[in-house]
Structures are given as structure tokens and as C-alpha cells.
Design an enzyme around this catalytic site. Structure first.
Site: not given
Ligand code: APR
Length: 181
Positions: A36, A38, A131
Site C-alpha cells: 500500500g 508504505d 488494517y
């Protein structure tokens, strides 16, 4: 793009294209990269960013960056001055303190940005991807944390929310308009 009178902007885009002084990374506690946002930020920022993250781990966070906290590195090859890495909460149904931890991501990043002297900051929709944080609830928490922080700090800091998809942009702008008109 929607610019609100309180200095908050919502736009659809890729956070690595942002030219804000600081861009926020939706990291994990290892600070060693991921997928993603990151993954995108580390790919675009280059190896210098990972090297600085490793140094931060060794010097300050040997057990990893705790959820809700933030730490800055340079932005490597990106046009921003800083990347502010923060670790969002994993959604576990909403009864494990997720909202407070998510708000803390935003306020810790804003604290860090203002300490650095940043005049602009770009956020992704922290925790709403891998998440699993429900998007509307994340938007409500993010907007209330940011607006509360801005009204409590007399600093010049423009805040941009960078939504990756058109549907996320629709969701976040609908939440903002419902809450703040
Ligand atoms: N620019 C802007 N937003 C993006 C980008 C991008 N390049 N890539 C993804 N997004 C969006 C996703 O669509 C989602 O809405 O950012 C939001 C956050 O998604 P994730 O990147 O999955 O972050 P998060 O949900 O906080 O999960 C963090 O995922 O990548 C790993 O290492 C990371 O373990 C950590 C976890």
C-alpha cells in the site's frame, strides 16, 4: 479536489505525487516497509528512507514504533522534505481503542510536522486498507482529530487528505460535508 475554508483539502491521488513539506506514511511498527502506501513511499523515496528507518529503530524504537505514534525521516527521492511514519490501529471491531489510536496517528503526525516547521502535510487514509478500518468511521475520526488539533494550535499548517480512489474521495468528502457543512 475540495478546499475547505479551515485549511483542509481533500483530493484524489497518489501520495507520492504530493509536494507538501511532509507526507505521512501508513507504516507498520517495524518501519521496514510493506505494501500500500508504505510500499509506494519506500519505492519512490528510495533506499535512504529505509536506511533512516532502520537507524530510528535502532536508536529510538528497538521494539518497533508503537501504534498511534509518529516519527520523521527525510523524504529521500521524493519532493517533500520529510516523511512522517505512523502506525495505525488494526481494526478489531471498534472495542479495542481503535478510534483513539487512529486519532493519535493524526495528532502525533501534526505535532511532529509542526516541530519540524512544516507548513503543509499530506495524509493518506490511515488504517483503511490492509488494517481494515471502516472508511466512514476512519474519516470521522481523522477529521475530528485534525480539526481539534488545528483549533488548539495557532500554527500555519495546511492539511491535505489524499484519497487513492474515486469512491474513497466520495466517501470522505460526504463525511466532511455531513459533519462540517
Ligand atoms: N497514495 C495514497 N493512498 C494510497 C496509496 C497511495 N499510493 N496506496 C494505497 N493507498 C490507500 C489505500 O487505498 C487505503 O485507503 O491508503 C489507505 C491505507 O491503506 P494501506 O496502505 O493498506 O495502509 P493501512 O491500512 O494503514 O495498513 C498498513 O499495510 O502496507 C502495509 O506496511 C503497511 O503493515 C502496514 C499496513
Amino acid at each position: 479536489m475540495i478546499e475547505f475554508s479551515d485549511g483542509i483539502t481533500l483530493l484524489q491521488g497518489d501520495i507520492i505525487r504530493e509536494t507538501s513539506d511532509a507526507i505521512v506514511n501508513a507504516a507498520n511498527s517495524s518501519l521496514l516497509g510493506g505494501m500500500g502506501v508504505d510500499g509506494a513511499i519506500h519505492r519512490a523515496g528510495g533506499p535512504k528512507v529505509l536506511a533512516e528507518c532502520k537507524a530510528v529503530r535502532e536508536s529510538r524504537y528497538p521494539d518497533g514504533l508503537p501504534t498511534g505514534e509518529a516519527v520523521a525521516t527525510s523524504a529521500g527521492n521524493l519532493s517533500s522534505k520529510w516523511i512522517i511514519h505512523t502506525v495505525g490501529p488494526i481494526w478489531r471491531g471498534g472495542a479495542s481503542g481503535e478510534e483513539a489510536l487512529l486519532k493519535s496517528c493524526y495528532t502525533s503526525a501534526l505535532d511532529t510536522a509542526s516541530q519540524l516547521g512544516a507548513k503543509s502535510i499530506s495524509f493518506p487514509a490511515i488504517s483503511t486498507g490492509v488494517y481494515g478500518y471502516p472508511k466512514e468511521r476512519a474519516a470521522i475520526a481523522a477529521f475530528s482529530a485534525v480539526k481539534e488539533w488545528l483549533s488548539a494550535h495557532s500554527v500555519e499548517l495546511s492539511v491535505r487528505f489524499v484519497l487513492y480512489s474515486a469512491s474513497d474521495m466520495d466517501t470522505w468528502s460526504a463525511v466532511y460535508k455531513a459533519l462540517y457543512g
